[in-house]
Design a protein around this motif. Sequence first.
Motif, mmCIF file in Angstrom:
data_model
loop_
_atom_site.group_PDB
_atom_site.id
_atom_site.type_symbol
_atom_site.label_atom_id
_atom_site.label_comp_id
_atom_site.label_asym_id
_atom_site.label_seq_id
_atom_site.Cartn_x
_atom_site.Cartn_y
_atom_site.Cartn_z
ATOM 1 N N GLU A 117 48.491 43.898 44.956
ATOM 2 C CA GLU A 117 47.230 43.404 44.418
ATOM 3 C C GLU A 117 47.197 41.889 44.200
ATOM 4 O OE1 GLU A 117 46.394 44.220 40.301
ATOM 5 O OE2 GLU A 117 48.500 44.702 39.865
ATOM 6 N N GLN A 118 48.341 41.285 43.883
ATOM 7 C CA GLN A 118 48.390 39.854 43.595
ATOM 8 C C GLN A 118 47.981 39.015 44.796
ATOM 9 O OE1 GLN A 118 48.922 38.514 40.692
ATOM 10 N NE2 GLN A 118 49.185 36.350 41.186
ATOM 11 N N LEU A 119 48.161 39.565 46.008
ATOM 12 C CA LEU A 119 47.871 38.817 47.229
ATOM 13 C C LEU A 119 46.575 39.264 47.885
ATOM 14 C CD1 LEU A 119 50.092 36.794 47.419
ATOM 15 C CD2 LEU A 119 51.181 38.975 46.826
ATOM 16 N N VAL A 120 45.785 40.057 47.181
ATOM 17 C CA VAL A 120 44.489 40.510 47.679
ATOM 18 C C VAL A 120 43.411 39.745 46.914
ATOM 19 C CG1 VAL A 120 42.936 42.484 47.893
ATOM 20 C CG2 VAL A 120 45.397 42.776 48.289
ATOM 21 N N PHE A 121 42.596 38.967 47.645
ATOM 22 C CA PHE A 121 41.703 38.011 47.017
ATOM 23 C C PHE A 121 40.234 38.425 47.135
ATOM 24 C CE2 PHE A 121 44.972 35.395 49.444
ATOM 25 C CZ PHE A 121 45.913 35.417 48.412
ATOM 26 N N PRO A 122 39.491 38.455 46.034
ATOM 27 C CA PRO A 122 38.053 38.704 46.132
ATOM 28 C C PRO A 122 37.354 37.561 46.852
ATOM 29 C CG PRO A 122 38.657 38.059 43.899
ATOM 30 C CD PRO A 122 39.938 38.247 44.652
ATOM 31 N N ILE A 123 36.379 37.893 47.684
ATOM 32 C CA ILE A 123 35.650 36.890 48.468
ATOM 33 C C ILE A 123 34.215 36.804 47.946
ATOM 34 C CG2 ILE A 123 34.803 36.260 50.763
ATOM 35 C CD1 ILE A 123 37.173 37.798 51.925
ATOM 36 N N PRO A 124 33.741 35.608 47.625
ATOM 37 C CA PRO A 124 32.371 35.477 47.125
ATOM 38 C C PRO A 124 31.341 35.775 48.208
ATOM 39 C CG PRO A 124 33.348 33.314 47.471
ATOM 40 C CD PRO A 124 34.442 34.313 47.680
ATOM 41 N N ASP A 125 30.161 36.162 47.761
ATOM 42 C CA ASP A 125 29.065 36.359 48.701
ATOM 43 C C ASP A 125 28.691 35.017 49.324
ATOM 44 O OD1 ASP A 125 28.984 39.029 48.018
ATOM 45 O OD2 ASP A 125 27.454 38.732 46.469
ATOM 46 N N GLY A 126 28.026 35.075 50.467
ATOM 47 C CA GLY A 126 27.525 33.853 51.071
ATOM 48 C C GLY A 126 28.400 33.274 52.162
#
Length: 386
Positions: free
Chosen positions: A159-168
């Motif tokens: 999980e530490q290396l899984v990054f949320p990506i912002p919309d847009g």
Amino acid sequence: MTVSVNYPEEFKGFAITDPKDWASPKLTSIQPKIFGPNDVDIEIEACGICASELFTLKNEWSHDELACLSSTYGPKCQIVGHEVVGKVVKIGSECKTDVKLGQRVGLGAQASCCAKEDCSRCNSGNEQYCPQSVGTYASRYPDGYVSQGGYASHVRAHEQLVFPIPDGIESHLVAPLQCGGLTVYSPIKRGIQDILDAGKEQPKVGIIGLGGLGHMAVMISKALGAEVTTFSRSNAKKDDAFKMGTDKFIATGEDKDWESKNWDQFHLILNCASGTSAVDLDKLLKTLKVNRSFINVGLPHVDEKFEISPFTFFKNGSTIGSSCLGSRAEAIELFELAAKHNIKPWVETIKIGEEGVHEGLTRLDQGDVKYRFTLVGFNEYFGTGK
């Protein structure tokens, strides 16, 4: 063509079993690594093609046997790919980050670290340097499983290396930021943060090599507020560099006086070239300001070396260093910066499949790319995304 995947028992992807076949990975079913309590499964929708994958598939970063071929557990084949964008479909029971089911996330070149409270690196925003780091592909987990990458239906990572990506930010554009973009963002931010904080002058950054890494380094440096100079051997990419936002362009093979014209100019020089033959450190270091750094992120064939005279350092107290990937915090910062400043890597998309993977790898090997490839169409091909 649509193939079926028996997830979670299997992942399917494009793999080689011999470096001689580096250009023709075949569709292969693999057994995933054992799912851990801090693991996350990503159903992939896009994956960038990175030059490091060529070096790995050809086994040019090591004189040892490709790790998968001596695997004690898991498939004896290698799937590469570490610029992953996709949807979270499974979360471990002990996950503590803000990753959620169904969320669009990214994964770069690192798939695991220890994340322990007593690890000085994981707890200081330097988990990319964790001694128990595991790469997204061609890297061994403690149990012997060799990691498998993102030219696939799914990928499994800590999980530490899984990054949320912002919309847009479109997935095919944000994919190269997962590794290539983060690899240059971390040293640029760390290299000029003191100048930005002082606010007395504009940071001056030199970028060597306008390729897959370098073109993103130009955009990111500009977004951070730097004056950017691009170094290239010729003027062939000059127009592209200015379209990307560079302020100055130096063709080192054509301007014989570039060194003297740029003495004492740069707070940071970042080498993004994947070869060392055209990098003249004795000249480049003289263009740095006092106590500033030359940082290398482009990794060549294992047999290539830098050459430099020790006397070069005396004149300005310059240093030579390197940088590995970037931290979770830096990845999230980068995506926010990209969304705010509309950073768009120059990307050509290719449909996933044996023909598409072959095309992307061979064209990249021939230098026929401006400036990144992203494999797309994963959901359609693997029958996922439902």
